[in-house]
Design an enzyme around this catalytic site. Structure first.
Site, short mmCIF file in Angstrom:
data_model
loop_
_atom_site.label_atom_id
_atom_site.label_comp_id
_atom_site.label_asym_id
_atom_site.label_seq_id
_atom_site.Cartn_x
_atom_site.Cartn_y
_atom_site.Cartn_z
N GLU B 49 3.89 -23.43 13.61
CA GLU B 49 4.48 -22.88 14.84
C GLU B 49 4.39 -23.86 16.01
OE1 GLU B 49 2.43 -21.08 12.93
OE2 GLU B 49 3.43 -19.19 12.44
N PHE B 111 -3.94 -5.70 12.30
CA PHE B 111 -3.78 -6.94 11.54
C PHE B 111 -2.79 -7.86 12.25
CE2 PHE B 111 -1.48 -9.38 8.19
CZ PHE B 111 -2.53 -10.21 7.86
N GLN B 112 -3.16 -9.11 12.42
CA GLN B 112 -2.35 -10.12 13.11
C GLN B 112 -1.94 -9.67 14.51
OE1 GLN B 112 0.77 -11.58 10.39
NE2 GLN B 112 -0.70 -13.14 9.69
N LYS B 161 7.14 -4.79 16.79
CA LYS B 161 7.96 -4.57 15.60
C LYS B 161 8.83 -3.32 15.73
CE LYS B 161 7.08 -4.30 10.64
NZ LYS B 161 7.69 -5.40 9.92
N MET B 478 -6.78 -45.20 22.59
CA MET B 478 -6.99 -45.07 24.02
C MET B 478 -8.44 -44.70 24.34
SD MET B 478 -5.64 -45.52 26.89
CE MET B 478 -3.89 -45.33 27.15
#
Lengths: 158, 564
Positions: B49, B111-112, B161, B478
């Site tokens: 993602e 969940f999630q 949802k 760096m």
């Protein structure tokens, strides 16, 4: 220097978090914060007491204005305004101190709103300095608890 | 007509002109993906993602359009954070859609489930949780409006949802009314007149241009103003491609790794005109020693940028394009005095040319070892005029800024504000998806590359012919440079000693891999890579302990540079 800022914002969930998150994320102080809906129920008014130098106050005002949900920001510093705060002060009360508590309450035009055999709860309203002054006077008598509302302000005049 | 939330979302995207989105499916966005499969919107599936967000960001930077990405709830949503923060810091317009658990489960540790609106509040320009399908279309309209107007930025819309499934009549509002959001596009003409007066009174003027010039598509105007008044221009990392490097008035980048002559010009100028730039600490060095002799004009659309870090003598709030066009108009009106002023600037320009001659951008070349700067120069010579360059973050990024001669706007995509390693490859993916026929090159280091190397798979799947140049020094270069200069060469955790075969890695994904180990192989490898019609990794084994110079150490003024 202490500033009292009035913020009009959309009355939506999460706006309080947006404002408080802005202050904590950028390291600005919040000394007190009150919030409630206005005459227009879709708008809330937040009264924030904060402190900082001119540069910080400029950033606070600008950053508040930058929030999408903020409609208007007014810094009342230097303006003519009415400022009021309420405090509930629960003071230990016994035979020896009851009269003194009542006398102090009377001087500050405060009200006794709850009484028990061992305590008086005093409701005092006024400018924050007045509230603070009354609290200092009853402090020697034994304060059990204080709840302060934080000040609210309104500009004077029409 | 009744439509479901997910159908409404896709219809709104189309009406906003979105034809490509980047995203990753999951349980909480499965309805959106079902409708997406039947939609004309092109969807690209990166392998993480974070990469989806960076790809949408890369598309936005390259095209100026709003980039759109989709992620599922919970971990999908939290994986977008770095990408959102990257876009927010660099003011990139994006709309990110996340799925959320059904409204009845919100707050239940489902969940999630993640409170993504809460999490992303400080790293988005604004965000929304849509709790009623009837407000969905209006919310999307607002999100696009907020993302692309004012100082642009990412906006997140969290859609539970059940809202995706619920039906309502679809009406897309034509206008959007936000009483708390009124970006000020139009500059106060009186302020512009004052600015011109200050310019005409100056003897050593300097323009300091930033990413706001890109956002306002004002590159040509910037050059017009600079040329008309003969004012030299230094740019930030973000504004670099808006001033062609070979332009005689261009001084390159200022700041920590800026050119000697740009930093000297800042220190000596008597008028600094900041255009769409925000006086970042990497630009100013020690604030008290920044432009100590100069009056400062600050042009910015975001009032919070003004007087945040430095004192400002004349603030001008407005869209950079509007301000510059008004300024240019006033200059044309007063062409006599502007002409005299421009001629009067030649002693100042000569002083700057003296600095440029004394310390040009340079490095010590080698016959036997590849110097990273040489790779950048070769890429610059061999790439197309309109090639889009992305970078990761670190030494290779600064060398690109120093040694690549950018020629046109929106050709340099780099994470300036947040400094996000792993940005360049997915950003290149997004830019290439937007411009399939242009050359897109990700200049990378071996450290940064490994932060999103999985995107090789996406490049291969969608036949996106991004060319990746890895400057491999087996170091987090760096940080190593800082350790060398300021921590007695204690190379704590900066040596990436496992020998990765980047050629084989490319081949494992089905891409091509090439390697150069000697300076005389550089051009061959680039030529071969550019001839391959597909993604290619070019691995350059470079001098391991090369440093980025000049360098202004932390806490001192810009004129206290460590030089070559």
């Amino acid at each position: 220097m202490t500033h009292t800022i009035s913020v009009l914002l959309e009355n939506e969930f999460g706006v309080l978090a947006r404002v408080s998150g802005l202050f904590s994320g950028r390291g600005f102080n919040i000394e007190s914060l009150t919030v409630a809906p206005t005459l227009d129920p879709s708008v809330s008014r937040m009264t924030i007491v904060t402190s900082g130098d001119d540069a910080i106050l400029e950033q606070i005002t600008k950053q508040l204005n930058k929030l999408i949900d903020v409609i208007k920001v007014i810094d009342f510093t230097g303006q003519d305004f009415v400022q009021r705060e309420m405090a509930l002060v629960k003071v230990a009360a016994d035979e020896g101190t009851r009269a003194e508590i009542l006398r102090i309450a009377d001087i500050f035009r405060a009200k006794i709103v709850d009484v028990t055999p061992r305590s008086y709860t005093v409701e005092v309203t006024g400018a924050p300095s007045k509230v603070a002054a009354m609290i200092e006077l009853v402090r020697p008598l034994g304060i059990k608890e204080i709840v302060r509302s934080g000040p609210i302000v309104m500009g004077r005049g029409a | 007509m009744k439509m479901t939330g997910s159908q409404i979302l896709l219809e709104c995207l189309k009406l906003e002109g979105v034809d490509m989105v980047f995203g990753y499916p999951g349980g909480a966005v499965i309805n959106i993906y079902d409708d997406l499969a039947k939609s004309s919107i092109h969807h690209i599936l990166p392998r993480h993602e974070q990469a989806a967000i960076h790809a949408a960001d890369g598309l936005a930077r390259a095209t100026g359009k709003v980039g759109v990405a989709i992620a599922t709830s919970g971990p999908g949503a939290t994986n977008t954070i770095t990408g959102l923060a990257t876009a927010y810091m660099d003011s990139i317009p994006m709309v990110v859609i996340t799925g959320q658990v059904p409204t009845s489960l919100i707050g239940n540790d489902a969940f999630q489930e993640a409170d993504i609106v809460g999490i992303t509040r400080p790293c988005t320009k604004h965000n929304y949780l849509v709790r009623d399908v009837r407000t969905l279309a209006e919310t999307i309209k607002k999100a696009f409006y907020i993302a692309r107007t004012g100082r642009p930025g990412p906006v997140l819309i969290d859609i539970p949802k059940d809202v995706q499934v619920a039906q309502t009549d679809f009406v897309y509002p034509e206008t959007v009314e936000l009483r708390g959001y009124k970006p000020n596009f139009s500059a106060n003409p009186r302020q512009v007149d004052k600015a011109l007066k200050m310019i005409l009174d100056a003897r050593r003027p300097l323009i300091y241009a930033g990413g706001g010039v890109t956002a306002a598509n004002a590159s040509a105007l910037l050059q017009d103003v600079a040329e008309l008044a003969q004012i030299p221009v230094t740019t930030t990392l973000m504004g670099m491609a808006d001033m062609p490097r070979k332009h005689p008035l261009c001084l390159g980048m200022l700041g920590m790794h800026g050119t000697y002559y740009a930093n000297m010009a800042v220190t000596q100028c008597d008028l600094l005109i900041a255009v769409g730039a925000r006086f970042d600490d990497r630009v100013t060095g020690k604030v008290d020693a920044f432009a100590p002799h100069a009056k400062i004009i600050h042009i910015d659309i975001d009032p919070t940028s003004i007087k945040k870090n430095v004192r400002v003598d004349l603030p001008i709030v407005g869209d950079v394009r509007d301000v510059l066009s008004k300024l240019h108009g006033s200059m044309v009106q007063q062409s006599e005095s502007v002409k005299a002023f421009a001629e009067g600037n030649s002693p100042w320009l000569e002083v700057i040319e003296g600095w440029r001659a004394a310390h040009p951008m340079a490095y010590r070349s080698s016959e036997s070892i590849i110097k990273p700067q040489q790779v950048i120069q070769s890429l610059c010579e061999m790439a197309d005029e309109d090639a889009i360059i992305t970078t990761e973050v670190g030494q290779h990024q600064m060398w690109t800024a120093q040694f690549y001669d950018f020629k046109q706007p929106r050709t340099f995509l780099t994470s300036g504000g947040l400094g996000t390693m792993g940005f360049g490859l997915p950003a290149a993916l997004g830019a290439q998806a937007a411009y399939p026929d242009r050359q897109v090159i990700d200049i990378s280091g071996d450290g940064s590359f490994q932060m999103n190397s999985q995107e090789l798979a996406t490049l291969v799947q969608y036949r996106l012919p991004v060319k990746i140049a890895i400057l491999n020094n087996n170091f987090l270069g760096m940080v190593r440079q800082w350790q060398q200069l300021f921590f007695d060469k204690c190379y704590s955790q900066t040596c990436l000693s496992s020998p990765i075969d980047f050629v084989k890695l490319a081949e494992a994904y089905g891409a091509a891999g090439l390697r150069a180990e000697r300076p005389d192989e550089i051009q061959d490898v680039i030529r071969q890579a550019f001839a391959i019609d597909g993604p290619v990794i070019m691995e350059f084994k470079v001098a391991r302990e090369e440093n980025v110079l000049p360098m202004v150490p932390a806490g001192v003024g810009l004129d206290k540079m460590i030089l070559l």
